[in-house]
Write a protein that holds these residues in place. Structure first.
Motif, PDB file in Angstrom:
ATOM      1  N   UNK A   1       0.834  -1.208   0.000  1.00 25.87           N
ATOM      2  CA  UNK A   1       0.000   0.000   0.000  1.00 25.87           C
ATOM      3  C   UNK A   1       0.866   1.254   0.000  1.00 25.87           C
ATOM      4  N   UNK A   2       1.980   1.202   0.740  1.00 27.65           N
ATOM      5  CA  UNK A   2       2.895   2.337   0.721  1.00 27.65           C
ATOM      6  C   UNK A   2       3.454   2.541  -0.679  1.00 27.65           C
ATOM      7  N   UNK A   3       3.695   1.443  -1.410  1.00 27.34           N
ATOM      8  CA  UNK A   3       4.164   1.550  -2.787  1.00 27.34           C
ATOM      9  C   UNK A   3       3.163   2.278  -3.670  1.00 27.34           C
ATOM     10  N   UNK A   4       1.877   1.975  -3.487  1.00 28.49           N
ATOM     11  CA  UNK A   4       0.846   2.679  -4.246  1.00 28.49           C
ATOM     12  C   UNK A   4       0.806   4.158  -3.881  1.00 28.49           C
ATOM     13  N   UNK A   5       1.042   4.455  -2.603  1.00 26.09           N
ATOM     14  CA  UNK A   5       0.918   5.822  -2.095  1.00 26.09           C
ATOM     15  C   UNK A   5       2.129   6.682  -2.437  1.00 26.09           C
TER      16      UNK A   5
END
Length: 312
Positions: free
Chosen positions: A162-166
């Motif tokens: 999710x951090x990668x998406x963000x």
């Protein structure tokens, strides 16, 4: 811990502890200004998107736009960190590395932290409004990703995804701010950044393996265990291949390749050196990703040279 004590994942010689007035230190630490690596990692995808867009037009990146992304990244990272600390204050109090943060240590109240979040977000919004409507829409859309992130460690073993998406949303935002639209090269660059972040944040999570297990917090490092180094290598291979694909589809010139090769070597060396039993070394590897991301910015910018006939 007092306002004069440096936090475990900040260097003892960081500028906040050395030079900032004592009254400001808790606020600067709330925004993680004593640990600038996160600013770089949030900003660099935006610079990569700007450089990719410029290279596709055979132009140099817009320095004013790059400065705006630097300021916006610093402020939004500060707002995001403060919001994360508000949500995670009970967990943070149980983890040695985070117990001294301003909120769990009592230096800043939750109400004060919310005011800090709002102030940073409003200044960031003012910067965003100087860009085109596509970039503005993307900036507003990113708030959903930011708002959901602190809860991911409670519901999935892959909060790093999710951090990668963000964190890499800036690749789309930077490209759109430079061009006024999106395209496949921008999407491929975003996908590359997703796997890059999945790799480096897994490395970062190695620091907290024991504390996270005790606190009931999930992470990719806990899920992967001893297989983490091989998994990180796989994530980094995907990041490298997708970066090449973005340059290929974007028609970048062959001068993209030398710095891109250095980017790939840098990532592979991180994976080779990762030891899940050595949290101190993991932090150093994580911090080295500022250089990795800058190498990819340089690669994208260098791709402006040469005509379509000699593109990679």
């Amino acid at each position: 811990m007092t306002a004069t004590d440096h936090l475990p994942d900040a260097t003892p010689t960081n500028w906040v502890d050395r030079y900032a007035p004592a009254a400001l230190r808790p606020w600067l630490k709330l925004g993680r200004f004593d640990r600038p690596t996160g600013i770089w990692l949030l900003m660099l995808p935006g610079w990569q998107g700007i450089a990719l867009a410029a290279a596709m037009e055979r132009q140099a990146p817009n320095p004013v736009l790059m400065l705006e992304f630097f300021l916006g990244a610093a402020l939004m990272r500060a707002a995001g960190c403060a919001y994360n600390d508000i949500v995670d204050r009970d967990f943070d109090a149980k983890v040695a590395r985070t117990a001294g943060r301003p909120i769990p240590s009592g230096q800043i109240s939750v109400k004060q932290a919310w005011a800090f979040v709002v102030a940073c977000a409003l200044v960031s919004l003012a910067i965003l409004l100087t860009m085109g409507w596509v970039a503005i829409a993307l900036g507003v859309a990113s708030l959903g990703l930011v708002a959901a992130y602190p809860f991911m460690k409670r519901i999935t073993w892959w909060p790093q995804a999710w951090l990668g998406l963000t964190f890499n949303w800036g690749a789309l935002l930077g490209y759109a701010a430079a061009t006024g639209h999106l395209s496949w090269p921008a999407g491929l660059l975003y996908a590359s950044g997703f796997f890059w972040t999945l790799g480096y944040d897994t490395i970062y999570a190695v620091q907290d393996l024991e504390d996270d297990a005790l606190a009931g917090v999930k992470s990719s490092a806990l899920r992967l265990g001893d297989a983490a180094p091989k998994a990180v290598l796989g994530f980094y291979v995907a990041a490298f291949v997708l970066a090449l694909a973005a340059a290929w589809v974007g028609g970048l010139g062959p001068l993209f390749l030398p710095p891109a090769a250095l980017f790939g070597v840098h990532l592979s060396r991180q994976a080779a050196r990762l030891d899940v039993k050595d949290g101190v070394a993991a932090l150093a590897l994580f911090k080295s990703n500022s250089l990795a991301g800058l190498l990819l910015v340089m690669a994208m910018a260098a791709g402006m040279w040469s005509g379509p006939a000699s593109s990679i």
